[in-house]
Design a protein around this motif. Structure first.
Motif, PDB file in Angstrom:
ATOM      1  N   LEU A  66      12.079 -12.397  11.002  1.00 22.01           N
ATOM      2  CA  LEU A  66      13.361 -12.124  10.341  1.00 22.01           C
ATOM      3  C   LEU A  66      13.108 -11.619   8.921  1.00 22.01           C
ATOM      4  O   LEU A  66      12.376 -12.245   8.162  1.00 22.01           O
ATOM      5  CB  LEU A  66      14.139 -13.437  10.303  1.00 22.01           C
ATOM      6  CG  LEU A  66      15.567 -13.496   9.807  1.00 22.01           C
ATOM      7  CD1 LEU A  66      16.151 -14.860  10.176  1.00 22.01           C
ATOM      8  CD2 LEU A  66      15.724 -13.262   8.345  1.00 22.01           C
ATOM      9  N   ALA A  88       0.841  -1.206   0.000  1.00 22.53           N
ATOM     10  CA  ALA A  88       0.000   0.000   0.000  1.00 22.53           C
ATOM     11  C   ALA A  88       0.873   1.252   0.000  1.00 22.53           C
ATOM     12  O   ALA A  88       0.577   2.224  -0.717  1.00 22.53           O
ATOM     13  CB  ALA A  88      -0.919  -0.011   1.227  1.00 22.53           C
ATOM     14  N   TYR A 119      -5.174   4.964   4.784  1.00 25.51           N
ATOM     15  CA  TYR A 119      -5.848   4.601   6.036  1.00 25.51           C
ATOM     16  C   TYR A 119      -5.304   3.265   6.494  1.00 25.51           C
ATOM     17  O   TYR A 119      -5.326   2.291   5.745  1.00 25.51           O
ATOM     18  CB  TYR A 119      -7.357   4.486   5.809  1.00 25.51           C
ATOM     19  CG  TYR A 119      -7.974   5.781   5.341  1.00 25.51           C
ATOM     20  CD1 TYR A 119      -8.531   6.685   6.249  1.00 25.51           C
ATOM     21  CD2 TYR A 119      -7.984   6.112   3.986  1.00 25.51           C
ATOM     22  CE1 TYR A 119      -9.078   7.883   5.807  1.00 25.51           C
ATOM     23  CE2 TYR A 119      -8.524   7.304   3.540  1.00 25.51           C
ATOM     24  CZ  TYR A 119      -9.066   8.187   4.452  1.00 25.51           C
ATOM     25  OH  TYR A 119      -9.598   9.369   4.016  1.00 25.51           O
ATOM     26  N   VAL A 124      -5.168  -4.172   1.951  1.00 31.10           N
ATOM     27  CA  VAL A 124      -5.339  -4.973   3.173  1.00 31.10           C
ATOM     28  C   VAL A 124      -4.891  -6.400   2.851  1.00 31.10           C
ATOM     29  O   VAL A 124      -5.165  -6.894   1.758  1.00 31.10           O
ATOM     30  CB  VAL A 124      -6.827  -4.935   3.604  1.00 31.10           C
ATOM     31  CG1 VAL A 124      -7.110  -5.934   4.711  1.00 31.10           C
ATOM     32  CG2 VAL A 124      -7.199  -3.517   4.041  1.00 31.10           C
ATOM     33  N   TYR A 158       1.024 -15.215   6.937  1.00 36.98           N
ATOM     34  CA  TYR A 158       1.874 -15.236   5.740  1.00 36.98           C
ATOM     35  C   TYR A 158       1.104 -15.903   4.592  1.00 36.98           C
ATOM     36  O   TYR A 158       0.474 -16.946   4.764  1.00 36.98           O
ATOM     37  CB  TYR A 158       3.163 -16.012   6.064  1.00 36.98           C
ATOM     38  CG  TYR A 158       4.126 -16.055   4.910  1.00 36.98           C
ATOM     39  CD1 TYR A 158       5.089 -15.064   4.750  1.00 36.98           C
ATOM     40  CD2 TYR A 158       4.062 -17.078   3.967  1.00 36.98           C
ATOM     41  CE1 TYR A 158       5.963 -15.094   3.675  1.00 36.98           C
ATOM     42  CE2 TYR A 158       4.930 -17.110   2.888  1.00 36.98           C
ATOM     43  CZ  TYR A 158       5.874 -16.112   2.748  1.00 36.98           C
ATOM     44  OH  TYR A 158       6.730 -16.145   1.672  1.00 36.98           O
TER      45      TYR A 158
END
Ligand SMILES: Cc1cc2nc3c(=O)[nH]c(=O)nc-3n(C[C@H](O)[C@H](O)[C@H](O)COP(=O)(O)OP(=O)(O)OC[C@H]3O[C@@H](n4cnc5c(N)ncnc54)[C@H](O)[C@@H]3O)c2cc1C
Length: 1023
Positions: free
Chosen positions: A372, A326, A345, A781, A959
Motif C-alpha cells: 500500500l 535513483a 542501470y 541500490v 523495508y
C-alpha cells in the motif's frame, strides 16, 4: 584613497541590506552607497570585465583541517570530487587585468579558495554551494580596497614577485608585516604541452567543477576587518566567472610546488611543501589558465544564480538502481543535458523498486502493488520531484502541469483503529487546525521551525479538546479552561518564534524560552484525571484524549530537554521517551496515535532469538523500537506540516502515477535507461584521499534485441479510461524484445528474484570502467540488496571491509513486508459503518489499510465490476532476514505459499472486527463469497487466493527500519568515502531518516545536488 573616517554604522546597515536582498541578486544602489562611504572612486558600480592568467594548484586536505579556513556560519558542503573526510582547496597565483567602472587595474593576486561551502543553516533549504575565499593577497591598493569594502572579501596587502626563467615560473608572496615568504609557488611547464583549448584536457571537465559556484563572503567584512572571527553571517554572494568557453581561452598542464610558510592566515593549510602533478595525468592536477573573466556586484545569497559556461564535454554519470531515489537523482542530472550524460542501470524490467506496481492481464488488467502506498501531506520534496518529472516528460502546452494536477487525490478519511477493552473501533482523526504554520513552507530564516511545529502541536491538542467537547459535552465544559490555557501557550510559543527570527544564531534554550513546562504538565495530568474518572467515556472521546496526551507530552518533553534537532533523541525508543516524559499510557495500554507512527514506519521487534531463520512468517509480531527523533519529527510533520491535507492517494496505480512520468522524463531528457542490469560488484582503487571508484561489475540478465538501453518497458495496449499519455507497467516483461525471450517465457523466469540470479543461463557479465563509461557513479541500490554486491564497502565477507559501511549495513535493521488486496462485489458502505480512507494500528501483522476503490475505473473488469478494493499491508520479520542463497532457491515461493494460509487465518480472525457495517456477513465463508473473481465458481478459499497476496522477501524490497541508534549509522549522499561515488536511497541520511518516498526523493535530489549544485532548492524539515 580614504580621506575621512568612514561611517561604519552606515556601512553596516548598507551591508545588511545588501546581504538581505532577494529580488535583485546584485543591486547597484547599495553598492554605490558603500562606494561612497569608503570613497572607492570610479563611476557607478556595475559588473567588471577583465582577463586572468593564473596557475591553479588543487590541494586535497583533511576536511577537519579545511574547516579551519571557514568563518562561523559556513560549513563544508557535500562534493563529488574527492572522498568524504577530505576536501579540495585551491590556490590561484594570478595576474589580473580589469578595465572597468573603477578604472584600469593590473595586479598580481594569490587567492586561496574553498569550493563546496554552504551556510550552516539547519532551517534553510541547503543553501549553497559557494566558494569561500579565506585569503586573497594583492599587490595593489585599489582592487584590495574594493574587494574588502564592496565585496567583503578577505583581501590583504602583500609583496608579490613573479619571475619566469625558461620553463619555470616562480611566484613569491610575502604578506604585509611578514618577514619570510608566506607562499612560494614554483610552476614548471611539461615538455611538449603548450597552451591549448580546454577541450584538449579530459580532466579539465572534472577540475572546472571547483570553480563553478558563486563566491560567498561576510557582508560585515566591508566595515569590520575582524569579521572572520566575529560574525556568523550575513553573507554576500558574488559571481566570479571564468569565461572558459570564450575564444582565446587556453589551458596548459604544469607541475607545481607550493611552499606554505608560517605567516599564511587563517590557519587551515599547514606550513610545508605541497607538490602536485599536471592536469594531463591527474584529475585535479595543476594547470595554467588564461581566459576572460567577469565579476558581478555582490548581492544576497537567496536568489543567486551562477551562469555556468558550456562544458567542453559532458560528465558521464552512471546511476545504479531504478527506485524513486535513483530516478530522482537521474532526473535532476538529466535536466542539465549540456553537462551530464546519464545512464541508469537497474534490475529487471520495471522502475519503482518498493514503489513498483503492475497490471495483471490475466485478471482484468487489475492493478497489483508491491504494498500500500500513499503520500503524506508534508512530502514537499516528493511532490516537487514528481511534479518536475511530469514537467520533464510533457514539457509543452501545459500538459505536464495538467497531468500533475490530476495525479493525487486529497484523502478526506484518515484515522486509526483503537483497541479498548479488547474491542476494535475506528476513530477518525479530527479536522486539522489551520492555525499552525506549516514548518517548512514559511520563508522566515532563523531557527524557529521546531518552535512552529510545537506551536502546531499545541494547536492540534486544542483541536482534539474541541472535538472531545463536541463528543462529550459535560467533559467539554470542564475542558474549556484547558483549551484557553493551551491557546495561550501556543501564542506564547508563536511569539518566541518571532523573537527567535530576530536573533542571529538562536540556541535551543532561546527557542524554548517563554513557556513553562509545569503549566502544561499540570494541564495534561488534570485532563487525564478527569478522563480516567469517567467510566462511560466513549472510545472516540478516549482516543481524542490520547491524542491530547501524546501531543502535550511531546511539547513537554522538548521543553524539559531542549534539543536543536530531534535527531539528538534518536538513541531513545519513541514510546519509552514519551512514557519517561509522563505519557498517561499505562501497563499494557497502547495509544493508537503512538502506534500509528510505528506502523507507518513498519517498526517492529526483531525476530525472537532462536527463531529458525527460514521459518515462514510469524503470526505474532510486535510493534517496538523506533528512533524517538525520527518518530517525533514524523508525528509533528504529520500533525502540523501538511500541505492541504494529511494524506494523498495516487490517482492511478502507484507506479503509473509516479514512476511513469519519471521514466518518460528520463527518456525525453536523453538519459539512457538500461533495464536488465544488476550490479554485482564495485571496484575501487587507491587509498586515503586518492580512493576512487574505477569499475562497476554488472550481471546483464537478458540481451535486449535493439540494444542494452533500448528496452521499451511500458504497456503498449491502450487500457480503457486510462490517460493515453501515462501507460502503466506490465506484470511480465515483453519477451519479444529480448534475445532468448522464449526461454524466459517458458521458464517463467523471475528477473526480480535474487534467489534465481545464478540460475539464468543467458546472463552475461558486463563492466563499466571509469573514464570510458562513467566519470561519476550514483549508487541507488537499496540497503537490503547491498550485501549482495561484491566490494569492500558492501560485501559481508570481504577481507578488507570498510568500517563505516560495515557498521551501517550490519547496524540498520530491515524487514520483510506482507500485503494483500481484495476486490469485492459490494460497496464499502455495506461493510463499513462510516467511510475509511487510510488507517493503521489494526491487528498484526496487517495493521495498515487503504480503500483504493477509485482504481477500479482504470482496471478492465467485465460488468458487473467489483465495487470496492481494500489494501492491507504490514511487516513481519525484522532484523536481518535471510539473503540468497540462504534458505534454498525456492524460499520466496515457500514464503508466498505460507502467506496465503496466513491471510486466510488473519482475515478469518479479524474481518468481523474490522467490517462493522450492516452488510457484513456473519460467516467468514460468506464474506469470502463477496470477493470478486473471474471464471468458474470457486471455493471460498480459492476466491481468496485469486486476490493479490504478496509476501515480499526479496533483499531489494526489504523495508529500511529506523530503530534507536540507527540514524547515527547512516551515510550522507557524499559520504561514501570513495571519490566519484555518490549515494542515494531511503537508507542514506536525510532530514527524515526513515523508509518513505520523501526520504528517497530527498536523497535523490541531494545526490544530484552534490554532483551538479542542482536542484538549488531542497526542502528541509529544519528540526
Ligand atoms: C510494503 C511497503 C509499503 C510502503 N508504503 C509507503 C507509503 O505509503 N509511502 C511512502 O512514502 N513510502 C512507502 N514505502 C517506502 C517506499 O516504498 C521506499 O522508501 C522507497 O521506495 C525507497 O526508494 P529507493 O529508491 O530508496 O529504493 P527502492 O524503492 O527499493 O528502489 C531500489 C531500486 O534498485 C534496484 N536494484 C536493487 N538491487 C539492484 C542491483 N544490485 N543492481 C541494480 N539495481 C538494483 C531495484 O530493482 C529498484 O529499482 C513502503 C515500502 C514498503 C515495502
Amino acid at each position: 584613497m580614504q580621506t575621512t573616517r568612514p561611517d561604519l554604522t552606515r556601512a553596516e546597515r548598507v551591508a545588511q541590506a545588501l546581504a538581505a536582498a532577494t529580488d535583485q541578486t546584485h543591486p547597484a544602489g547599495p553598492a554605490a552607497e558603500l562606494q561612497d562611504i569608503f570613497d572607492l572612486g570610479g563611476s557607478l558600480p556595475t559588473d567588471a570585465h577583465g582577463t586572468i592568467d593564473t596557475r591553479v594548484t588543487v590541494l586535497v586536505l583533511p576536511a577537519e583541517q579545511v574547516r579551519r579556513l571557514l568563518p562561523s556560519g559556513l560549513e563544508l558542503a557535500p562534493q563529488p570530487v574527492v572522498p568524504s573526510g577530505w576536501h579540495p582547496v585551491y590556490v590561484l597565483s594570478s595576474h589580473d587585468n580589469f578595465s572597468a567602472w573603477f578604472g584600469d587595474m593590473d595586479y598580481e593576486e594569490m587567492m586561496i579558495a574553498v569550493p563546496y561551502v554552504q551556510i550552516s543553516e539547519p532551517y534553510g533549504r541547503y543553501p549553497g554551494p559557494y566558494i569561500y575565499m579565506p585569503r586573497l593577497y594583492l599587490n595593489a591598493a585599489v582592487p584590495r580596497e574594493l574587494g574588502v569594502h564592496l565585496y567583503g572579501w578577505e583581501k590583504q596587502a602583500a609583496t608579490i614577485t613573479s619571475t619566469t626563467a625558461g620553463a619555470e615560473t616562480k611566484y613569491v608572496v610575502t604578506a604585509e608585516g611578514a618577514t619570510a615568504p608566506t607562499v612560494t609557488g614554483t610552476f614548471r611547464e611539461i615538455a611538449g604541452l603548450g597552451p591549448q583549448p580546454p577541450r584538449a584536457y579530459a580532466n579539465f571537465t572534472i577540475v572546472r567543477q571547483l570553480f563553478e559556484q558563486p563566491t560567498i563572503s561576510q557582508a560585515l567584512h566591508v566595515a569590520f576587518p575582524d569579521a572572520f572571527t566575529r560574525f556568523a553571517g550575513p553573507f554576500f554572494a558574488t559571481t566570479v566567472l571564468y569565461q572558459v568557453d570564450q575564444p582565446g581561452t587556453t589551458v596548459q598542464a604544469i607541475e607545481a610546488e607550493l611552499v606554505v610558510g608560517e605567516s599564511l592566515t587563517p590557519p587551515g593549510i599547514p606550513p610545508g611543501t605541497y607538490r602536485t602533478p599536471g592536469l594531463d595525468t591527474a584529475q585535479l592536477g595543476s594547470f595554467r589558465l588564461q581566459c576572460k573573466q567577469f565579476v558581478t556586484l555582490p548581492g544576497g545569497c537567496r536568489s543567486v544564480n551562477f551562469p555556468r559556461p558550456p562544458a567542453e564535454r559532458r560528465l558521464k554519470v552512471a546511476v545504479l538502481g531504478g527506485g524513486p531515489a535513483a530516478c530522482t537523482a537521474a532526473l535532476y542530472l538529466a535536466r542539465q543535458r549540456d553537462r551530464y550524460e546519464v545512464s541508469l542501470y537497474t534490475t529487471g524490467f520495471r522502475l519503482g523498486g518498493k514503489c513498483q506496481s503492475w497490471r495483471n492481464p490475466a485478471k482484468a488488467w487489475r492493478i497489483e502493488e508491491h504494498g500500500l502506498h500513499a503520500f503524506l501531506g508534508f512530502y514537499h520534496n516528493a511532490f516537487t520531484a514528481v511534479q518536475d518529472a511530469y514537467l520533464g516528460a510533457f514539457p509543452d502546452d501545459g500538459l505536464g502541469q495538467a497531468l500533475y494536477g490530476q495525479a493525487f487525490h486529497a484523502e478526506p478519511y484518515n484515522g486509526v483503529m483503537v483497541k479498548r477493552d479488547d474491542v476494535w473501533s475506528y476513530c477518525a482523526t479530527p479536522t486539522l487546525s489551520t492555525s499552525a504554520k506549516s514548518p517548512g513552507t514559511d520563508d522566515l530564516q532563523s531557527g524557529h521551525a521546531l518552535l512552529l511545529a510545537m506551536e502546531g502541536a499545541l494547536a492540534r491538542a486544542v483541536d482534539h479538546l474541541a472535538a472531545i467537547g463536541h463528543e462529550h459535552p459535560l467533559l467539554g465544559r470542564t475542558l474549556t479552561d484547558a483549551r484557553q490555557e493551551l491557546e495561550r501557550a501556543a501564542a506564547n510559543l508563536r511569539s518566541s518564534a518571532g523573537a527567535a527570527t530576530k536573533r542571529q544564531a538562536p540556541t535551543s534554550a532561546d527557542l524554548l524560552d517563554g513557556i513553562a513546562a509545569d503549566v502544561l504538565i499540570a494541564l495534561r495530568d488534570t485532563i487525564a484525571a478527569i478522563v480516567r474518572l469517567d467510566e462511560h467515556i466513549s472510545t472516540y472521546a478516549w482516543f481524542l484524549w490520547t491524542g491530547v496526551d501524546t501531543l502535550l507530552t511531546i511539547v513537554i518533553g522538548l521543553l524539559r530537554h531542549p534539543v536543536r534537532n530531534l535527531s539528538e533523541l534518536d538513541g531513545w525508543d519513541f514510546r519509552e521517551w514519551l512514557r519517561a516524559n509522563g505519557l498517561a499510557e499505562r501497563g499494557d495500554e497502547r495509544w493508537s496515535v503512538v502506534d500509528q507512527v510505528y506502523e507507518t514506519l513498519f517498526a517492529h521487534q526483531p525476530a525472537p532469538a532462536g527463531r529458525p531463520p527460514c521459518a515462514p512468517i510469524d503470526g505474532e509480531v510486535h510493534a517496538a523500537s523506533l528512533a524517538c527523533g525520527v518518530a517525533t519529527r514524523w508525528f509533528l510533520l504529520e500533525s502540523t506540516g501538511a500541505l492541504g491535507t494529511p494524506a494523498y492517494r495516487f490517482r492511478y496505480s502507484c507506479a503509473q502515477t509516479i514512476m511513469t512520468p519519471l521514466y518518460l522524463a528520463l527518456e525525453k531528457l536523453g538519459a539512457k535507461v538500461n533495464f536488465f542490469h544488476t550490479v554485482t560488484g564495485l571496484e575501487l582503487t587507491g587509498s586515503g584521499e586518492e580512493r576512487r571508484i574505477c569499475g562497476v561489475r554488472l550481471q546483464r540478465q537478458a540481451e535486449v534485441c535493439a540494444g542494452p538501453d533500448a528496452y521499451a518497458p511500458l504497456i503498449r495496449e491502450p487500457l480503457p479510461n486510462n490517460p493515453p499519455e501515462l501507460p502503466d507497467w506490465p506484470m511480465d516483461p515483453d519477451y519479444a524484445q529480448l534475445v532468448d525471450g522464449e526461454w524466459f517465457r517458458e521458464h517463467r523466469f523471475d528477473f526480480f528474484d535474487a534467489w534465481q540470479a545464478d540460475a539464468n543461463p543467458h546472463a552475461r557479465p558486463a563492466l563499466l570502467r571509469a573514464g570510458a563509461d562513467f566519470d561519476l557513479v550514483v549508487l541507488g541500490v537499496p540497503l537490503g540488496a547491498l550485501p549482495l554486491i561484491d566490494s569492500p564497502l558492501t560485501s559481508p565477507v570481504h577481507a578488507d571491509p570498510d568500517p563505516a559501511w560495515r557498521r551501517m549495513i550490519d547496524g540498520i535493521a530491515v524487514t520483510q513486508t506482507m500485503s494483500f488486496q481484495l476486490w469485492l462485489n459490494v460497496p464499502s458502505s455495506s461493510l463499513l459503518a462510516e467511510p475509511r480512507g487510510l488507517l493503521t494500528a489494526f491487528a498484526q501483522p496487517e495493521p495498515s489499510y487503504g480503500d483504493f476503490t477509485p482504481l477500479i475505473t482504470y482496471e478492465d473488469w467485465p460488468d458487473p465490476k467489483p465495487q470496492y478494493v481494500a489494501y492491507f499491508t504490514g511487516a513481519s520479520y525484522s532484523g536481518k532476514p535471510p539473503l540468497p542463497p540462504q534458505c534454498g532457491p525456492d524460499y520466496p515461493q515457500r514464503m508466498q505459499a505460507a502467506w496465503s494460509g496466513k491471510v486466510h487465518d488473519w482475515l478469518s480472525a479479524n474481518y468481523a472486527a474490522f467490517y462493522d457495517g450492516q452488510g457484513t456477513p456473519r460467516s467468514f465463508d460468506r464474506f469470502l463469497d463477496l470477493l470478486a473473481v473471474e471464471g468458474e465458481v470457486r471455493t471460498p478459499a480459492q476466491r481468496l487466493e485469486w486476490q493479490h497476496l504478496i509476501a515480499d522477501v526479496q533483499p531489494s524490497n526489504l523495508y529500511v527500519l529506523s530503530q534507536p541508534g540507527a540514524t547515527a549509522l547512516r551515510l550522507g549522499q557524499a559520504e561514501s568515502g570513495v571519490g566519484g561515488l555518490i549515494l542515494c536511497g531511503d537508507w542514506t541520511r536525510t532530514d527524515m531518516n526513515c523508509g518513505c518516498v520523501e526520504a528517497a526523493t530527498s536523497s535523490g535530489m541531494l545526490a544530484a545536488r552534490a554532483i551538479s549544485n542542482e536542484p538549488a532548492d531542497v526542502w528541509r524539515t529544519g528540526f
